[in-house]
Scaffold this motif. Structure first.
Motif, PDB file in Angstrom:
ATOM      1  N   GLY A   1       0.862  -1.178   0.000  1.00 26.97           N
ATOM      2  CA  GLY A   1       0.000   0.000   0.000  1.00 26.97           C
ATOM      3  C   GLY A   1       0.897   1.226   0.000  1.00 26.97           C
ATOM      4  N   VAL A   2       0.714   2.097  -0.998  1.00 23.48           N
ATOM      5  CA  VAL A   2       1.579   3.270  -1.123  1.00 23.48           C
ATOM      6  C   VAL A   2       0.713   4.523  -1.055  1.00 23.48           C
ATOM      7  CG1 VAL A   2       3.092   4.505  -2.703  1.00 23.48           C
ATOM      8  CG2 VAL A   2       3.285   2.037  -2.487  1.00 23.48           C
ATOM      9  N   ARG A   3       1.118   5.476  -0.234  1.00 20.35           N
ATOM     10  CA  ARG A   3       0.333   6.702  -0.080  1.00 20.35           C
ATOM     11  C   ARG A   3       0.406   7.541  -1.333  1.00 20.35           C
ATOM     12  NH1 ARG A   3       1.668   9.218   5.638  1.00 20.35           N
ATOM     13  NH2 ARG A   3       0.174  10.654   4.781  1.00 20.35           N
ATOM     14  N   SER A   4      -0.774   7.925  -1.841  1.00 18.23           N
ATOM     15  CA  SER A   4      -0.769   8.686  -3.079  1.00 18.23           C
ATOM     16  C   SER A   4      -0.442  10.155  -2.826  1.00 18.23           C
ATOM     17  CB  SER A   4      -2.113   8.561  -3.787  1.00 18.23           C
ATOM     18  OG  SER A   4      -3.142   8.904  -2.904  1.00 18.23           O
TER      19      SER A   4
ATOM     20  N   VAL B   1      10.282   0.699  -0.225  1.00 17.91           N
ATOM     21  CA  VAL B   1       9.317   1.182  -1.211  1.00 17.91           C
ATOM     22  C   VAL B   1       8.894   2.582  -0.784  1.00 17.91           C
ATOM     23  CG1 VAL B   1       7.069   0.744  -2.282  1.00 17.91           C
ATOM     24  CG2 VAL B   1       8.522  -1.174  -1.607  1.00 17.91           C
ATOM     25  N   PHE B   2       9.029   3.557  -1.701  1.00 18.95           N
ATOM     26  CA  PHE B   2       8.772   4.948  -1.347  1.00 18.95           C
ATOM     27  C   PHE B   2       7.331   5.145  -0.879  1.00 18.95           C
ATOM     28  CE2 PHE B   2       8.233   9.515  -2.311  1.00 18.95           C
ATOM     29  CZ  PHE B   2       9.302   9.990  -1.565  1.00 18.95           C
ATOM     30  N   ASN B   3       7.180   5.842   0.240  1.00 18.84           N
ATOM     31  CA  ASN B   3       5.855   6.166   0.795  1.00 18.84           C
ATOM     32  C   ASN B   3       5.012   4.940   1.169  1.00 18.84           C
ATOM     33  OD1 ASN B   3       5.756   8.831   1.270  1.00 18.84           O
ATOM     34  ND2 ASN B   3       4.911   9.390  -0.726  1.00 18.84           N
ATOM     35  N   HIS B   4       5.679   3.816   1.426  1.00 20.69           N
ATOM     36  CA  HIS B   4       4.940   2.648   1.894  1.00 20.69           C
ATOM     37  C   HIS B   4       5.237   2.466   3.380  1.00 20.69           C
ATOM     38  CE1 HIS B   4       3.781  -1.456   2.644  1.00 20.69           C
ATOM     39  NE2 HIS B   4       5.031  -1.767   2.930  1.00 20.69           N
ATOM     40  N   ALA B   5       4.174   2.366   4.179  1.00 25.01           N
ATOM     41  CA  ALA B   5       4.399   2.108   5.600  1.00 25.01           C
ATOM     42  C   ALA B   5       4.140   0.623   5.833  1.00 25.01           C
ATOM     43  CB  ALA B   5       3.492   2.984   6.443  1.00 25.01           C
ATOM     44  N   ASP B   6       3.331   0.239   6.782  1.00 25.40           N
ATOM     45  CA  ASP B   6       3.159  -1.194   6.995  1.00 25.40           C
ATOM     46  C   ASP B   6       1.778  -1.692   6.589  1.00 25.40           C
ATOM     47  OD1 ASP B   6       5.674  -2.329   7.895  1.00 25.40           O
ATOM     48  OD2 ASP B   6       5.524  -0.863   9.495  1.00 25.40           O
ATOM     49  N   TYR B   7       1.159  -0.980   5.648  1.00 29.15           N
ATOM     50  CA  TYR B   7      -0.131  -1.404   5.105  1.00 29.15           C
ATOM     51  C   TYR B   7       0.158  -2.239   3.864  1.00 29.15           C
ATOM     52  CZ  TYR B   7      -4.956  -0.801   3.354  1.00 29.15           C
ATOM     53  OH  TYR B   7      -6.240  -0.988   2.909  1.00 29.15           O
ATOM     54  N   ARG B   8       0.093  -3.566   4.011  1.00 23.82           N
ATOM     55  CA  ARG B   8       0.435  -4.412   2.858  1.00 23.82           C
ATOM     56  C   ARG B   8      -0.240  -5.771   2.940  1.00 23.82           C
ATOM     57  NH1 ARG B   8       4.684  -5.575   6.191  1.00 23.82           N
ATOM     58  NH2 ARG B   8       5.819  -3.663   5.856  1.00 23.82           N
TER      59      ARG B   8
ATOM     60  N   LEU C   1      13.941  -5.553  14.023  1.00 21.23           N
ATOM     61  CA  LEU C   1      12.944  -5.622  12.966  1.00 21.23           C
ATOM     62  C   LEU C   1      12.766  -4.295  12.267  1.00 21.23           C
ATOM     63  CD1 LEU C   1      10.066  -7.614  14.647  1.00 21.23           C
ATOM     64  CD2 LEU C   1      11.773  -8.431  13.035  1.00 21.23           C
ATOM     65  N   TYR C   2      12.792  -4.338  10.955  1.00 20.00           N
ATOM     66  CA  TYR C   2      12.389  -3.187  10.188  1.00 20.00           C
ATOM     67  C   TYR C   2      11.648  -3.755   8.988  1.00 20.00           C
ATOM     68  CZ  TYR C   2      12.343   1.253   7.927  1.00 20.00           C
ATOM     69  OH  TYR C   2      11.910   2.401   7.334  1.00 20.00           O
ATOM     70  N   LEU C   3      10.368  -4.037   9.211  1.00 22.37           N
ATOM     71  CA  LEU C   3       9.603  -4.848   8.271  1.00 22.37           C
ATOM     72  C   LEU C   3       9.630  -4.307   6.848  1.00 22.37           C
ATOM     73  CD1 LEU C   3       6.524  -5.733  10.484  1.00 22.37           C
ATOM     74  CD2 LEU C   3       8.554  -7.103  10.076  1.00 22.37           C
ATOM     75  N   ARG C   4       9.468  -2.968   6.717  1.00 23.34           N
ATOM     76  CA  ARG C   4       9.341  -2.497   5.333  1.00 23.34           C
ATOM     77  C   ARG C   4      10.649  -2.582   4.553  1.00 23.34           C
ATOM     78  NH1 ARG C   4       7.849   3.511   7.428  1.00 23.34           N
ATOM     79  NH2 ARG C   4       6.973   2.452   9.226  1.00 23.34           N
ATOM     80  N   GLY C   5      11.749  -2.757   5.257  1.00 26.41           N
ATOM     81  CA  GLY C   5      13.005  -3.008   4.554  1.00 26.41           C
ATOM     82  C   GLY C   5      13.235  -4.489   4.329  1.00 26.41           C
ATOM     83  N   MET C   6      12.659  -5.335   5.202  1.00 21.19           N
ATOM     84  CA  MET C   6      12.894  -6.776   5.116  1.00 21.19           C
ATOM     85  C   MET C   6      11.973  -7.467   4.105  1.00 21.19           C
ATOM     86  SD  MET C   6      13.193  -7.350   9.185  1.00 21.19           S
ATOM     87  CE  MET C   6      12.859  -9.107   9.145  1.00 21.19           C
TER      88      MET C   6
ATOM     89  N   THR D   1       3.395  -5.923  -6.255  1.00 20.43           N
ATOM     90  CA  THR D   1       2.947  -4.700  -6.916  1.00 20.43           C
ATOM     91  C   THR D   1       2.555  -3.669  -5.858  1.00 20.43           C
ATOM     92  OG1 THR D   1       1.467  -3.815  -8.595  1.00 20.43           O
ATOM     93  CG2 THR D   1       0.520  -5.412  -7.108  1.00 20.43           C
ATOM     94  N   CYS D   2       2.201  -2.479  -6.285  1.00 20.20           N
ATOM     95  CA  CYS D   2       1.801  -1.418  -5.348  1.00 20.20           C
ATOM     96  C   CYS D   2       0.360  -1.001  -5.618  1.00 20.20           C
ATOM     97  CB  CYS D   2       2.689  -0.188  -5.528  1.00 20.20           C
ATOM     98  SG  CYS D   2       4.400  -0.485  -5.095  1.00 20.20           S
ATOM     99  N   VAL D   3      -0.326  -0.612  -4.567  1.00 18.77           N
ATOM    100  CA  VAL D   3      -1.679  -0.081  -4.695  1.00 18.77           C
ATOM    101  C   VAL D   3      -1.692   1.276  -3.999  1.00 18.77           C
ATOM    102  CG1 VAL D   3      -4.026  -0.343  -3.808  1.00 18.77           C
ATOM    103  CG2 VAL D   3      -2.876  -2.295  -4.840  1.00 18.77           C
ATOM    104  N   ALA D   4      -2.144   2.307  -4.700  1.00 21.70           N
ATOM    105  CA  ALA D   4      -2.118   3.647  -4.111  1.00 21.70           C
ATOM    106  C   ALA D   4      -3.354   3.879  -3.248  1.00 21.70           C
ATOM    107  CB  ALA D   4      -2.057   4.686  -5.221  1.00 21.70           C
TER     108      ALA D   4
END
Ligand code: UDP
Ligand code: MG
Length: 324
Positions: free
Chosen positions: A132-135, A163-170, A188-193, A202-205
């Motif tokens: 999930g990427v913030r639009s 992933v740019f502008n992605h937090a932990d919504y995935r 732990l750094y989930l969005r990097g791991m 893929t990404c969803v805005a």
């Protein structure tokens, strides 16, 4: 399990001192689950899984009440507060053997739950991970936007690929989670791991809103410490920078030595000055290079201690034949 047509979805929601917001958002999550089920996109066995992260208020009580009221709500509780990343991991690991897909999301209503439809569609199209990427960051204050975007740029510059502008919504499939479980690191750094797991993704805005109630647990100090953890647990680039800096200082020192000798020959100095200056310049350069080299080995040891999987296989021809 790999059920693409009618997957069991677990929505994983970390909660820490959220008694104000949970009673408002919990029904929204349930509604989303019911809508997705009615649309035939997910199985009726799907669940909303709350992870209580050692809350000090009534959060766990609220979760227990919800679970009694409707079997679609379930919850687990951590023995103490361990932080957001650990809470999400606990939920995902608990869910991975019971479901086909998970979606992790905060419980404060900031992330648009309607993006879940597109996430599930992407999974049905064959993706194992959907970010999930913030639009836009229109609802953020200038300060939050500036610090948050700076944070992603700094991370990437320091060698942690996020992933740019992605937090932990995935969305993560059970299959991706089975592989992710092999990452045994404690920092732990989930969005990097998660990107290290690979597979089709893929990404969803989506739009990010204001918090519905309660207040943020991520002040600037925690954000800085998360950024620092992100860099140091994913990359050894800072150590390389020390080595590079050491080489730079060594070159400058070399010029300093020449300069000191020239000054001494021209007779502009008191006796002993040139030799002292040369030694200081030389030693400081050598020291930094040595530190960098030692750091390089420590960095290697650090990466070894993580004992990450060395390869992850996505397909095998013989599995393919069995499916046909
Ligand atoms: N959270 C948690 N443990 C903590 C801090 C936060 O589980 O120690 C949860 C919190 O309940 C929320 C999510 O992590 O669901 C994100 O926190 P918050 O909304 O406070 O952060 P922000 O959105 O402001 O970055
Ligand atoms: Mg929030």
């Amino acid at each position: 399990m790999n059920n693409r047509e009618n997957p069991i979805l677990y929505i994983v929601i970390p909660c820490y001192n959220e008694q104000e917001v949970l009673p408002i958002t919990a029904p929204l999550f349930l509604k989303k689950l019911q809508d997705l089920t009615a649309a035939g996109k997910i199985s009726p066995d799907s669940r909303v899984l709350f992870v209580n992260d050692g809350s000090k208020d009534r959060t766990w009580q609220i979760i227990c009440d919800l679970a009694t009221a409707d079997p679609h709500y379930i919850g687990i509780s951590q023995s103490r507060n361990r932080g957001h990343q650990n809470a999400v991991l606990a939920g995902l690991m608990e869910a991975k053997d019971r479901c086909d897909i998970t979606i992790s999301i905060d419980c404060d209503g900031q992330d648009d739950i309607n993006a879940m439809d597109a996430m599930v569609d992407a999974y049905r199209d064959g993706c194992e991970i959907v970010y999930g990427v913030r639009s836009s960051r229109a609802t953020d204050t200038f300060f939050k936007r500036f610090t948050a975007e700076g944070f992603y740029k700094l991370l990437n510059a320091m060698g942690a690929e996020v992933v740019f502008n992605h937090a932990d919504y995935r969305l993560m499939s059970a299959r991706a989670l089975q592989e992710f479980a092999k990452f045994r690191e404690v920092n732990l750094y989930l969005r990097g791991m998660v990107p290290l797991v690979g597979f089709k993704s893929t990404c969803v805005a989506y739009e990010r809103h204001e918090r519905i109630a309660g207040e943020s647990h991520y002040p600037l100090s925690k954000m800085l410490s998360l950024a620092f953890d992100g860099i140091t647990s994913l990359s050894v680039k800072p150590i390389r920078l020390i080595t590079g800096f050491g080489c730079f200082v060594a070159v400058v020192s070399f010029l300093g030595v020449i300069w000191a000798i020239v000054q001494a020959i021209l007779g502009h100095t008191v006796s002993g000055w040139a030799s002292t200056t040369s030694i200081i310049c030389f030693v400081s350069g050598v020291q930094l290079i040595c530190l960098g080299v030692i750091g390089e080995y420590i960095g290697k040891i650090y990466m070894e201690t993580k004992a990450r999987p060395r390869y992850i296989i996505s397909e095998r021809t013989w599995d393919r034949k069995e499916k046909d």
